[in-house]
Design a protein around this motif. Structure first.
Motif, PDB file in Angstrom:
ATOM      1  N   PHE A  79     -17.848 -48.798  34.565  1.00 37.44           N
ATOM      2  CA  PHE A  79     -17.000 -48.480  33.420  1.00 37.44           C
ATOM      3  C   PHE A  79     -16.724 -46.983  33.433  1.00 37.44           C
ATOM      4  CE2 PHE A  79     -15.905 -47.219  29.189  1.00 37.44           C
ATOM      5  CZ  PHE A  79     -15.126 -48.261  28.721  1.00 37.44           C
ATOM      6  N   PRO A  81     -14.904 -44.059  31.333  1.00 39.03           N
ATOM      7  CA  PRO A  81     -14.227 -43.701  30.078  1.00 39.03           C
ATOM      8  C   PRO A  81     -12.847 -43.122  30.338  1.00 39.03           C
ATOM      9  CG  PRO A  81     -16.501 -42.930  30.067  1.00 39.03           C
ATOM     10  CD  PRO A  81     -16.210 -43.418  31.465  1.00 39.03           C
ATOM     11  N   LEU A  86     -11.181 -51.303  27.231  1.00 39.77           N
ATOM     12  CA  LEU A  86     -12.130 -52.081  26.446  1.00 39.77           C
ATOM     13  C   LEU A  86     -11.519 -53.418  26.075  1.00 39.77           C
ATOM     14  CD1 LEU A  86     -13.387 -49.314  23.984  1.00 39.77           C
ATOM     15  CD2 LEU A  86     -14.661 -50.279  25.900  1.00 39.77           C
ATOM     16  N   GLU A  90     -14.482 -54.407  21.338  1.00 39.92           N
ATOM     17  CA  GLU A  90     -15.482 -53.556  21.960  1.00 39.92           C
ATOM     18  C   GLU A  90     -15.262 -52.090  21.563  1.00 39.92           C
ATOM     19  OE1 GLU A  90     -16.772 -55.721  26.130  1.00 39.92           O
ATOM     20  OE2 GLU A  90     -15.096 -54.325  26.150  1.00 39.92           O
ATOM     21  N   THR A  91     -16.351 -51.340  21.434  1.00 40.61           N
ATOM     22  CA  THR A  91     -16.294 -49.915  21.166  1.00 40.61           C
ATOM     23  C   THR A  91     -17.244 -49.199  22.114  1.00 40.61           C
ATOM     24  OG1 THR A  91     -18.013 -50.100  19.467  1.00 40.61           O
ATOM     25  CG2 THR A  91     -15.718 -50.217  18.721  1.00 40.61           C
ATOM     26  N   LEU A  92     -16.984 -47.915  22.342  1.00 38.57           N
ATOM     27  CA  LEU A  92     -17.832 -47.112  23.206  1.00 38.57           C
ATOM     28  C   LEU A  92     -18.970 -46.499  22.405  1.00 38.57           C
ATOM     29  CD1 LEU A  92     -15.401 -45.145  25.557  1.00 38.57           C
ATOM     30  CD2 LEU A  92     -16.961 -46.993  26.167  1.00 38.57           C
ATOM     31  N   TYR A 480     -17.006 -39.139  26.568  1.00 38.76           N
ATOM     32  CA  TYR A 480     -15.790 -39.601  25.904  1.00 38.76           C
ATOM     33  C   TYR A 480     -15.680 -38.996  24.507  1.00 38.76           C
ATOM     34  CZ  TYR A 480     -12.225 -42.547  23.843  1.00 38.76           C
ATOM     35  OH  TYR A 480     -11.087 -42.980  23.211  1.00 38.76           O
ATOM     36  N   ASN A 482     -12.539 -38.919  21.415  1.00 43.20           N
ATOM     37  CA  ASN A 482     -11.203 -39.358  21.026  1.00 43.20           C
ATOM     38  C   ASN A 482     -10.259 -38.174  20.829  1.00 43.20           C
ATOM     39  OD1 ASN A 482      -9.188 -41.202  20.165  1.00 43.20           O
ATOM     40  ND2 ASN A 482      -9.692 -40.792  18.031  1.00 43.20           N
TER      41      ASN A 482
END
Length: 513
Positions: A79, A81, A86, A90-92, A480, A482
């Protein structure tokens, strides 16, 4: 992922008088196979152990094995980032075991830019290690929504009580002076001061004057390049002191700028840089029309702007806008700029012509950001709009005021390394203050990546990390965040990064830097 089962073909073998057929010559006849008669009693077919023909059963088994292998491959996919998508719902979540510090906070409005302020409790020279708990200071400029521009402000923040993450793995905890310092469960304390603004801050940079004496504190100046085209310079020393002394008030006069650069004539700009080698204070600002202006603080404390701009001939058909400026860390007269024409230019502020001494095209897209290595002054890094970033050996660049280099995909001389890990524009990059092999990069894909350029490959080594496509082994860490816009190494706390973006602010230190 499931696949539609393919229908298996079935051969019915017709026999007379219920006789079992003879095996073909050279074939083995399985005496354990079951016989199934049809309703007429005249015909029957042979089937395997589950009552179905062998061919149908084997076809289904092959398909099931293929689906199982595909599922395993999906589970084993690395995976990444910012690149791996996703699934719905799903969330990180960060792996806390990989951080020494990780914390986030939000303000009233997001900030496009921030800078790390020197801590008055720490030596200006970087420490060899971090003592916990940590206290740090930042300054940022907000981006309020349209119609609410009067709510913009500069945010001076003090974050104290940052402790080291507590790890559960056996033997992974680091030594500390007390158990409390290792307890990452305690909440940090955030204290702020605000300076009102009426425009969005595009870029903000701070400068701290040398301390005149042990009894006289340094002065901390902040320059904010505003969306309305002005560059406002503030003395935030009173705000810093008020964060240290309870009950201290800030007067309205102390919230006003000590100088406003209006020579850009309302032309918006993003590039801004203080000279690290001018004790009084010297500021360069660049705008979207390609002009770079120098503003200097005089001995009497007043400010003056040279109205003759530094300008250059841009690549034909390209936007002349200046995106970033960076001073040579060890030379008070030399600086670099980059812009929308894909070029990096080296300038000498003493030049009477106000023209660049050297121009090299390093990308076919916009060059958004620069960073000049303090420890190795011939190394320069550039970040580009196509998601690539590169490092350059300036000793290979030849003097030329006109663009040379990476036109039409050609590589400019002196390229040390180039990476295309990020898939969206590079918005920030910076050399580590005490290790010239470490670089941090942030991009529009929401990833802050940390790189170790000392990692070299030989012919027998894998091209990618853990055989993951497009993940070079020089990549140390991917964090990661945002809508990340900008990140900075803390100059006094080794390995600590402070970042800002649309989702707020992040403070973190990874376990491996």
């Amino acid at each position: 992922m499931s696949a539609k089962k393919r229908a298996a073909e079935q051969d019915n073998i017709t026999l007379k008088a219920g006789r079992r057929p003879f095996a073909d010559e050279g074939e083995y006849e399985d005496e354990t196979e079951d016989e199934f008669e049809d309703e007429s009693g005249d015909e029957f077919f042979e089937a395997g152990v589950d009552g179905r023909p062998d061919e149908e059963r084997e076809a289904e088994e092959r398909e099931m094995n293929e689906d199982a292998m595909e599922g395993i491959e999906q589970q084993q996919t690395t995976f990444i980032p910012g690149r791996t998508k996703l699934s719905p719902g799903e969330t990180l979540a960060p792996d806390l075991s990989t951080y020494d510090i990780i914390h986030e906070f939000t303000g009233t409005w997001p900030a496009l830019s921030l800078d790390v302020l020197p801590s008055p409790h720490l030596s200006l020279a970087p420490a060899s290690s971090i003592s916990y708990p940590v206290t740090l200071y930042t300054v940022s400029g907000t981006q309020a929504s349209r119609g609410r521009e009067k709510e913009n402000h500069l945010l001076i923040a003090k974050i104290s009580g940052l402790t080291k993450m507590k790890r559960d793995e056996e033997g992974s905890e680091s030594e500390s002076d007390s158990d409390d310092e290792e307890d990452g469960d305690s909440e940090p304390v955030l204290e702020t001061r605000q300076i009102p603004l009426t425009s969005t801050t595009n870029r903000i940079r701070s400068f701290t004057t040398p301390q005149p004496s042990s009894s006289t504190p340094s002065t901390v100046f902040v320059a904010a390049s505003l969306e309305n085209g002005d560059v406002a310079i503030f003395d935030i020393s009173p705000h810093m002191r008020s964060l240290e002394t309870a009950g201290t008030t800030i007067s309205p006069q102390q919230n006003k700028p000590v100088h406003i650069v209006k020579a850009h004539k309302r032309t918006e700009g993003y590039a801004i840089a203080w000279s690290p080698n001018n004790a009084s204070g010297r500021l360069l600002t660049g705008d979207t029309e390609g002009k770079i202006l120098a503003t200097t603080r005089k001995e009497d404390g007043s400010w003056t702007t040279d109205n003759t701009p530094f300008t250059a001939q841009t690549v034909a058909g390209k936007d002349p806008g200046i995106n970033d400026i960076f001073w040579q860390p060890n030379d008070s007269n030399v600086f670099a700029s980059c812009g929308n024409d894909g070029c990096v230019r080296i300038w000498d502020i003493r030049s009477k012509s106000h023209k660049p001494a050297l121009t090299v095209q390093v990308s076919d897209t916009d060059v958004n950001v620069l960073s000049w290595s303090k420890l190795t002054p011939h190394l320069l890094a550039s970040g580009h709009d196509d998601g690539t970033w590169a490092t350059w050996d300036l000793r290979s660049w030849k003097s030329s005021p006109q663009p040379t280099g990476a036109s039409n995909g050609l590589t400019a001389k002196g390229e040390v390394a180039r990476f295309n890990f990020h898939k969206e524009q590079i918005t920030g990059l910076q050399w580590h203050p005490t290790d010239d092999s470490i670089v941090s990069v942030c991009a529009g894909d929401g990833v802050i990546s940390i790189w170790d350029l000392s990692v070299e490959l030989d012919d027998e080594e894998s091209k990618y990390t853990a055989d993951a496509p497009d993940v070079p082994p020089q990549l140390l860490f991917a964090h990661y965040m945002n809508e990340v816009k900008e990140s900075h190494w803390h100059p006094q706390l080794p390995g600590l990064i402070v970042a800002t973006g649309g989702g707020g602010y992040n403070i973190f230190k990874t376990f491996n830097v």
